[in-house]
Design a protein around this motif. Structure first.
Motif, mmCIF file in Angstrom:
data_model
loop_
_atom_site.group_PDB
_atom_site.id
_atom_site.type_symbol
_atom_site.label_atom_id
_atom_site.label_comp_id
_atom_site.label_asym_id
_atom_site.label_seq_id
_atom_site.Cartn_x
_atom_site.Cartn_y
_atom_site.Cartn_z
ATOM 1 N N ARG A 441 0.883 -1.293 -0.004
ATOM 2 C CA ARG A 441 0.093 0.019 0.014
ATOM 3 C C ARG A 441 0.971 1.226 -0.091
ATOM 4 O O ARG A 441 0.474 2.238 -0.620
ATOM 5 N N TRP A 442 1.988 1.220 0.579
ATOM 6 C CA TRP A 442 3.013 2.202 0.961
ATOM 7 C C TRP A 442 3.549 2.717 -0.329
ATOM 8 O O TRP A 442 3.523 3.858 -1.210
ATOM 9 N N ASN A 443 3.998 1.488 -1.124
ATOM 10 C CA ASN A 443 4.601 1.620 -2.412
ATOM 11 C C ASN A 443 3.654 1.955 -3.632
ATOM 12 O O ASN A 443 4.094 2.521 -4.740
ATOM 13 N N ILE A 444 2.474 1.747 -3.548
ATOM 14 C CA ILE A 444 1.528 2.247 -4.274
ATOM 15 C C ILE A 444 0.992 3.797 -4.100
ATOM 16 O O ILE A 444 1.103 4.602 -5.320
ATOM 17 N N VAL A 445 0.934 4.322 -3.073
ATOM 18 C CA VAL A 445 0.394 5.711 -2.613
ATOM 19 C C VAL A 445 1.550 6.664 -2.727
ATOM 20 O O VAL A 445 1.664 7.727 -3.409
ATOM 21 N N LEU A 446 2.686 6.283 -1.870
ATOM 22 C CA LEU A 446 3.745 7.176 -1.585
ATOM 23 C C LEU A 446 4.650 7.482 -3.061
ATOM 24 O O LEU A 446 4.619 8.667 -3.296
ATOM 25 N N PRO A 447 4.883 6.726 -3.835
ATOM 26 C CA PRO A 447 5.750 7.195 -5.252
ATOM 27 C C PRO A 447 5.031 7.932 -6.043
ATOM 28 O O PRO A 447 5.407 9.031 -6.551
ATOM 29 N N THR A 448 3.897 7.716 -6.043
ATOM 30 C CA THR A 448 2.825 8.770 -6.888
ATOM 31 C C THR A 448 2.839 9.975 -6.302
ATOM 32 O O THR A 448 2.821 11.171 -6.962
ATOM 33 N N VAL A 449 2.431 10.156 -5.156
ATOM 34 C CA VAL A 449 2.319 11.448 -4.600
ATOM 35 C C VAL A 449 3.285 12.352 -4.383
ATOM 36 O O VAL A 449 3.355 13.515 -4.500
ATOM 37 N N THR A 450 4.451 11.591 -4.452
ATOM 38 C CA THR A 450 5.635 12.372 -4.410
ATOM 39 C C THR A 450 6.245 12.795 -5.512
ATOM 40 O O THR A 450 7.256 13.485 -5.660
#
Lengths: 519, 70
Positions: A441-450
């Protein structure tokens, strides 16, 4: 008055009325302290605003959303798995459905709370309802989560009714009056007449069928909140099934951990037996393989597309700032797959004859792995001249290959032990999967929002507030679980009794020998 | 090709998905309908207690595979 088998009473009802032991009090105290600390920091966040989190332009979704997706995923443990097993008539489900259904309700409560926490200004909550438009996936999410929560509570309560009546009729002497009233009110006048059983069975059968599409819709819609945007890395048609599979996968992991805890605390080894671990383990292996397939497919589309706005998302995951969490996720899932698949296939004679399966090899490979990790990590932390060579690209590549080989060697060498301890090994695999799914979940959400479209890149580090609230959420989940199983039996008593009768009847059936063909 | 907004059915769909508050009305409807359905289900099960005759701690297929009227 409903009668109960004395053994069931001793194992499933009497512990509910035993005085609270020291372990329970200590665990509850620690969990309450963690919840209190999280609540304190949440109230601080309300007064000071979301500035106390690590979020800031352009990162508006972070750890709270990761936790939301994670907990809603965990909720698929129960109702969905329990419903599928009921619909398909899997007899081995009986001892584990209660735990599974309880997980669903508690995970949904904690998961939904994450959205409220993420909103910051809680007073703005009514606006989402007042001005909610049906074109918004967030609105679809409110609809599906509301239906899922109400359905799951009902689905938990329906099979509980006969058990509540059994408890009401078999209370040990000296029970406080409030508990007598508690079970009397909640059992809703259950007597176990034929009409009641017929209606209850119909209601459970309907709910089991109804809840499956609702559960699938919940995690599909959560994925569409991301996929219906044009953000790089999210705009993917595969997200719906990918999220649903991931949810069931993490749910089974959570179920294994929870049912093992219940088994251990209540001493239910006879009921939650190896059969349950074996059959659910097969489903777990299948989900693991499907998860790998979806993860590969999701990233393959980005890699082969080579679009300038999407490639950075893949790059930061494969070799950039998100590489540690991405590869840790892959490692967790791969090791879990190994634990589930390889040791059960290991033959005793092969294990005794081959050096790599011996405990000596485990110690050796663990020591070598520790040295290799040191060589890889130390040059990044301190400037040690004679270790500087390990910081070079060629040396680092060699060290990584050696480390992977060593980890494989270690896994081979502990295979005998894993085979000898099937329950422990499944719990280890489950813990790895649960951690791996949180990282996913972290690897899906965070790379995109950053790395959004209009901003070259940004960073995000969770603050103490976010970490504390996450710990408090997990603690709240565990505390609800503990309290629930102090009030209600951990296994459905009537379903167990029914299963027992069916098993006895089946054991009396004579299975004919196969017909001999030819001479 | 333009979207065929001249048809009333598409005008209705446009209104349905774009009007603020309609989403919440559907949440309210779905929630209320579910709660009502669950309440009626539980009430129906509770009502079965008035039936005279034997009671069972647990069912078997022999019990629940027969209809109520039998």
């Amino acid at each position: 008055m409903l009668r109960i088998d004395p053994e069931y009473k001793k194992k499933l009802i009497d512990p509910l009325f035993a005085p609270l032991d020291l372990n329970f009090k200590l665990s509850a105290g620690v969990l309450l302290a963690l919840i209190g600390w999280g609540a304190l920091l949440y109230f601080r966040q309300i007064f000071l605003g979301l500035g106390v989190t690590g979020m800031g332009r352009p990162v508006y979704w972070s750890m709270y959303i990761v936790n939301f997706i994670f907990f809603i995923g965990i909720s698929h443990a129960g109702t969905l798995i329990s419903a599928i097993l009921r619909v398909t008539g899997a007899e081995w489900r009986r001892p584990i459905t209660r735990v599974a259904e309880a997980i669903t309700v508690f995970a949904l409560i904690i998961g939904s709370m994450q959205i409220l926490i993420d909103m910051g200004r809680i007073d703005r909550l009514p606006f989402t309802v007042i001005f909610g438009r049906l074109q918004s996936p967030i609105m679809w999410d409110i609809i599906s989560v509301t239906l899922y929560l109400l359905g799951s509570v009902t689905y938990l309560f329906l099979p509980l009714m006969p058990d509540l009546a059994i408890i009401r009729d078999n209370l040990p002497p000296g029970v406080p009056e409030w508990r007598r009233k508690f079970y009397t009110i909640l059992s809703l006048g259950w007597r176990g007449t034929k009409a009641q059983w017929v209606r209850l069975e119909k209601a459970i059968a309907f709910m089991a069928v109804f809840i499956i599409p609702v559960a699938v819709s919940v995690h599909s819609i959560i994925s569409w909140i991301l996929a219906s945007t044009l953000q790089p890395g999210w705009h993917s048609t595969i997200f719906g099934p990918y999220f649903v599979i991931g949810a069931i996968f993490s749910g089974i992991g959570a179920l294994f951990i929870a049912m093992t805890a219940v088994r251990k605390v209540f001493g239910l080894e006879k009921y939650i037996a190896l059969k349950q671990y074996r059959y659910l383990g097969l489903l777990f292996i299948a989900m693991n393989a499907i998860w790998f397939y979806f993860t590969f497919a999701e990233n393959l589309g980005i890699a082969t597309g080579q679009q300038t706005y999407e490639m950075p998302i893949l790059a930061v995951k494969l070799w950039g700032e998100f590489a540690p969490t991405f590869w840790l996720m892959i490692a967790c899932m791969a090791v879990a797959f190994y634990i589930l698949v390889v040791p059960p296939m290991l033959k005793q004679q092969t294990a005794q004859r081959t050096f790599v399966f011996q405990p000596r090899f485990a110690r050796m490979s663990a020591i070598v792995a520790a040295v290799l990790v040191g060589l890889l990590v130390v040059p990044n932390l301190v400037n040690v001249p004679f270790l500087a060579v390990s910081g070079t690209t060629v040396a680092a590549t060699v060290l990584w290959i050696l480390l992977i080989l060593n980890v494989l060697g270690f896994l081979l060498s502990v295979s005998q032990w894993l085979k000898a301890n099937p329950v422990t090994s499944i719990v280890i695999a489950s813990a790895l999967v649960v951690v791996g799914m949180w990282l996913e979940r972290w690897n899906i959400v965070l790379p995109t929002v950053t790395h959004p479209m209009l901003v070259s890149s940004s960073t995000y580090t969770p603050s103490l507030t976010e970490i504390s609230i996450m710990v408090a959420s997990i603690s709240g989940f565990m505390l609800m679980f503990m309290i629930f199983f102090k009030l209600f039996p951990p296994i459905s008593i009537w379903e167990l009794a029914e299963g027992n009768i069916i098993e006895q009847a089946q054991s009396r059936v004579v299975i004919p020998q196969p017909e001999i063909s030819g001479d | 090709m333009n979207f065929p907004m001249q048809y009333p059915i598409f005008q209705f769909f446009h209104w349905l998905v774009n009007t603020p508050g309609v989403g919440s009305a559907i949440v309210a409807f779905a929630g209320t309908a579910s709660l009502l359905f669950y309440f009626l289900t539980l009430r129906s099960i509770r009502a079965g207690k008035d039936e005279r005759g034997v009671t069972y701690t647990y069912p078997t297929p022999a019990l629940h595979e027969h209809s109520e009227e039998e």
